[in-house]
Design an enzyme around this catalytic site. Sequence first.
Site, PDB file in Angstrom:
ATOM      1  N   ARG A 145      30.315  10.851 -38.452  1.00 49.79           N
ATOM      2  CA  ARG A 145      30.355  11.966 -39.412  1.00 49.79           C
ATOM      3  C   ARG A 145      30.385  11.359 -40.802  1.00 49.79           C
ATOM      4  O   ARG A 145      31.104  10.390 -41.053  1.00 49.79           O
ATOM      5  CB  ARG A 145      31.580  12.844 -39.200  1.00 49.79           C
ATOM      6  CG  ARG A 145      31.757  13.823 -40.356  1.00 49.79           C
ATOM      7  CD  ARG A 145      32.775  14.864 -40.089  1.00 49.79           C
ATOM      8  NE  ARG A 145      32.296  15.830 -39.117  1.00 49.79           N
ATOM      9  CZ  ARG A 145      32.928  16.963 -38.845  1.00 49.79           C
ATOM     10  NH1 ARG A 145      34.044  17.271 -39.468  1.00 49.79           N
ATOM     11  NH2 ARG A 145      32.457  17.804 -37.949  1.00 49.79           N
ATOM     12  N   ARG A 170      38.823  18.909 -35.063  1.00 47.47           N
ATOM     13  CA  ARG A 170      38.206  19.359 -33.818  1.00 47.47           C
ATOM     14  C   ARG A 170      37.156  18.389 -33.287  1.00 47.47           C
ATOM     15  O   ARG A 170      37.207  17.963 -32.140  1.00 47.47           O
ATOM     16  CB  ARG A 170      37.505  20.712 -34.028  1.00 47.47           C
ATOM     17  CG  ARG A 170      38.301  21.891 -33.618  1.00 47.47           C
ATOM     18  CD  ARG A 170      37.862  23.070 -34.427  1.00 47.47           C
ATOM     19  NE  ARG A 170      38.058  22.768 -35.825  1.00 47.47           N
ATOM     20  CZ  ARG A 170      39.237  22.880 -36.436  1.00 47.47           C
ATOM     21  NH1 ARG A 170      40.273  23.323 -35.792  1.00 47.47           N
ATOM     22  NH2 ARG A 170      39.367  22.572 -37.715  1.00 47.47           N
ATOM     23  N   THR A 171      36.192  18.055 -34.138  1.00 50.84           N
ATOM     24  CA  THR A 171      35.063  17.275 -33.636  1.00 50.84           C
ATOM     25  C   THR A 171      35.521  15.883 -33.204  1.00 50.84           C
ATOM     26  O   THR A 171      35.124  15.384 -32.150  1.00 50.84           O
ATOM     27  CB  THR A 171      33.957  17.193 -34.698  1.00 50.84           C
ATOM     28  OG1 THR A 171      33.657  18.508 -35.143  1.00 50.84           O
ATOM     29  CG2 THR A 171      32.700  16.572 -34.133  1.00 50.84           C
ATOM     30  N   HIS A 207      24.608  19.653 -37.614  1.00 46.43           N
ATOM     31  CA  HIS A 207      25.763  19.398 -36.750  1.00 46.43           C
ATOM     32  C   HIS A 207      25.345  19.770 -35.323  1.00 46.43           C
ATOM     33  O   HIS A 207      25.776  20.784 -34.775  1.00 46.43           O
ATOM     34  CB  HIS A 207      26.944  20.256 -37.219  1.00 46.43           C
ATOM     35  CG  HIS A 207      28.272  19.852 -36.640  1.00 46.43           C
ATOM     36  ND1 HIS A 207      28.400  18.947 -35.606  1.00 46.43           N
ATOM     37  CD2 HIS A 207      29.528  20.239 -36.958  1.00 46.43           C
ATOM     38  CE1 HIS A 207      29.680  18.814 -35.315  1.00 46.43           C
ATOM     39  NE2 HIS A 207      30.387  19.576 -36.127  1.00 46.43           N
ATOM     40  N   LYS A 260      35.029  -2.059 -48.600  1.00 44.41           N
ATOM     41  CA  LYS A 260      34.692  -3.355 -49.213  1.00 44.41           C
ATOM     42  C   LYS A 260      33.262  -3.349 -49.745  1.00 44.41           C
ATOM     43  O   LYS A 260      32.777  -4.359 -50.246  1.00 44.41           O
ATOM     44  CB  LYS A 260      34.819  -4.470 -48.180  1.00 44.41           C
ATOM     45  CG  LYS A 260      36.206  -4.667 -47.633  1.00 44.41           C
ATOM     46  CD  LYS A 260      36.156  -5.772 -46.578  1.00 44.41           C
ATOM     47  CE  LYS A 260      37.473  -5.871 -45.833  1.00 44.41           C
ATOM     48  NZ  LYS A 260      37.344  -6.715 -44.640  1.00 44.41           N
TER      49      LYS A 260
END
Lengths: 140, 309
Positions: B104, B54-55, B132, B83
């Site tokens: 995120r 969704r986000t 959030h 890496k």
Amino acid sequence: MINVSKLKKGIVLDHITAGHGYRVFRQLGLDKLSDVVVLMTNVDSERMGKKDLIKIETDLPLDFDVLGLLDPGITVSYVENGVCVRKAHLVLPEKVTGILRCKNPRCISQTEDVEPITFHLVDARTKEYACEYCDARTHL
Amino acid sequence: MERKRRLIEPGDLSTGEIFHLLRLANDILADPAKYGERCKGRLLASLFYEPSTRTKFSFDAAMLRLGGQVIGFSDPNTSSAAKGETLADNARVVSCYADVIVVRHPKEGAARHIADYADCPVINAGDGGHQHPTQTLTDLMTIQKHMGRLENLTVGVCGDLKFGRTIHSLVSCLSRFPGMRFVFISPEELQMPAFVKDLLHRNDIPYEETNQLEQAIGSLDILYMTRVQRERFVSEEEYLRLKDYFILTEEKMALAKPDMIVMHPLPRVNEIQRDVDSDPRAVYFDQVKNGMYVRMALILFLLGLDKEA
């Protein structure tokens, strides 16, 4: 009764909570000084019953945030020519930087090399501070 | 150097700015074509170190609908993080290319750390179980639309309150509006963390804690359900023990006020039974739609493109 001679020039850390003197001694790095340092524990005190006390025979720059965090009841006296010329009373600092570590295993500071973390005082009674990154509480 | 605007937690926005974003989101919703070219030539970097549907889609769709473009990754194994590049270097490099970064990350505080090094605005799209804030903007838009106000509300939040980043941000943000009251409904192991409760204490906002959804539901204007998140648990056994603690059913909905709304940040597992979906008080799918518009508004705001040319 053990007698320690009067300080001519230096700093006296008085009213340290009994039993906390060695911790203050270590945190301030006094074990690394080449000057005379005296740590006295369980000294009789009218106000506190028992207290610890540190005498430092040099003019040392002290981190008052560290001291306030360790024991906000400490009195710092600066001595010159055997006379106290200045006294400082400590408070629990509102924020401290680079002293505390975050204990939250989910905090970014556990895996990344973050800037010295600033912690904000959230509970003066329990001396708890909150991490600026994750808000988790911690104390010294 | 002037610090770039950022949205790491709701406190990064003033109340006036929140209302501005909600007005703008509603304006975009009413006439999306007006904004279709507003971000032409601008690039959004979408750094998803943790899975999201969704986000991520919501941000990508928001930028594309504004006429901008999107770069990024949704699997950290395909980025230079694999890496061993630090987040700080990652932030410095990406901000050389992009005009705005959306991040995120599973670690709490990661978005703030990235924002400290990026030379462009950074938006926190979820940092572990911490915050959030763009979900909060989505939630505010939904509440305003369905309740007609952002004040004098009794808000129940139910489920995993310990690791539920959406409700940490929501409760922190709602606490700035007058007349709010909160009911925290959770098992003891998943109670609201101290940093949220501290904020309520400091602002004299009333709240109560309970583990009885049936007893609390009748007093609520809003019931915000959350999923018990498997990915936040170290112990699978602990997750299995707690995952079915609260399940919202039509029987429980019968105890609620006729105008109470049910919200959920999604995805859900089984904490809301499917038969509740057809209840007119269930607004969680409308929440999803609002998310894209409010993120469009936020992108415009952070890029300084929110005012008419």
